[in-house]
Design a protein around this motif. Structure first.
Motif, short mmCIF file in Angstrom:
data_model
loop_
_atom_site.label_atom_id
_atom_site.label_comp_id
_atom_site.label_asym_id
_atom_site.label_seq_id
_atom_site.Cartn_x
_atom_site.Cartn_y
_atom_site.Cartn_z
N ASN A 113 0.36 -1.13 -0.02
CA ASN A 113 0.06 0.10 -0.31
C ASN A 113 0.35 0.85 0.14
O ASN A 113 0.55 2.23 -0.46
N ALA A 114 2.40 1.05 0.42
CA ALA A 114 2.62 2.47 0.49
C ALA A 114 2.88 2.78 -1.16
O ALA A 114 2.92 1.86 -2.16
N LYS A 160 3.59 -6.48 3.40
CA LYS A 160 2.84 -5.25 3.58
C LYS A 160 3.77 -4.65 3.68
O LYS A 160 4.86 -4.31 4.35
N LEU A 162 4.69 -0.14 4.10
CA LEU A 162 3.81 1.03 4.88
C LEU A 162 5.12 2.36 5.08
O LEU A 162 5.80 1.96 4.86
N ARG A 164 5.61 5.84 6.39
CA ARG A 164 5.66 7.12 7.51
C ARG A 164 6.37 8.30 7.24
O ARG A 164 6.68 8.27 6.21
#
Length: 229
Positions: A113-114, A160, A162, A164
């Protein structure tokens, strides 16, 4: 990285690559036979048939080139850090090991999803790290499942990504056996854990391992420094 450890990983990677290379080779043999038959029959649709066959050969050759180039990156040590998309690196590793994962009846899912997980790393070490995550998950499930077929856990891996503000995180979740005592449900084999710590350190990343004993799942988390370009 220790030569024997790298050799172990490369042998796994090459084994998967052989399966993948055999597929386009089989297709090329089929194409050769088709060309032979067309030369004998000379059908009216010969031009269209030859066009389709040429596309198949081109696709098979391209796949061969991609696999060989990928293997080349695994054996090169002294390469300067390069800009790489983490999502694409994961997809390529899974594609290369597709036959191996299928043989193990392993279910692989991704939640990449990043939006733009760009890293500045040595590509060979990143690829080896992803391979190690896959092999460690398969190894752990296989060990846990041998004792009792009735309790055997079907391998299942979830990747997955992610993003930040300051880091890009790669998570690898996988099932662990229900039959083992809680205290022995470790997230990962020690050999693989040490190897991943070493690779993560060389990549400037932070790594952690955890186990959710109530859900019978283990997680490997690797946080890379965010590369702004």
């Amino acid at each position: 990285m220790q030569p024997d450890v790298k050799l172990m990983l490369l042998s796994e990677a090459v084994s998967g690559a052989i399966h993948e290379l055999n597929q386009p080779l089989t297709m090329m043999n089929f194409v050769a036979e088709a060309l032979h038959l067309l030369a004998e029959k000379k059908p009216d649709s010969l031009f269209n048939d030859l066009t389709q066959i040429a596309e198949q050969v081109r696709s098979g050759a391209k796949r061969h080139h991609e696999i060989l180039e990928y293997l080349r990156t695994l054996i090169q040590d002294n390469i300067a850090p390069q800009t790489v998309n983490l999502n694409e690196a994961i997809k390529q590793a899974l594609q290369l090991l597709r036959s191996r994962l299928s043989a193990e009846q392993c279910i692989v899912k991704t939640m990449l999803n990043a939006p733009n997980p760009i890293l500045q790393v040595k590509v060979s070490q990143l690829n080896l790290l992803i391979f190690t995550m896959i092999f460690s998950a398969l190894n752990r499930v296989e060990k846990n499942g041998k004792a009792d077929d009735a309790d055997k856990v079907q391998p299942e891996i979830l990747f997955k990504t992610l993003q930040r503000k300051k880091t890009i995180e790669l998570r690898c979740n996988y099932k662990i056996s229900r039959s083992r005592p809680v205290e022995s449900r470790t997230a990962i084999d020690k050999t693989y854990a040490e190897l991943m710590r070493s690779l993560a350190q060389h990549l400037g990343a932070a790594i952690s391992f955890s186990v959710n004993t109530s859900r019978f799942r283990a997680t490997i988390s690797i946080k890379f420094p965010y590369f702004s370009g």
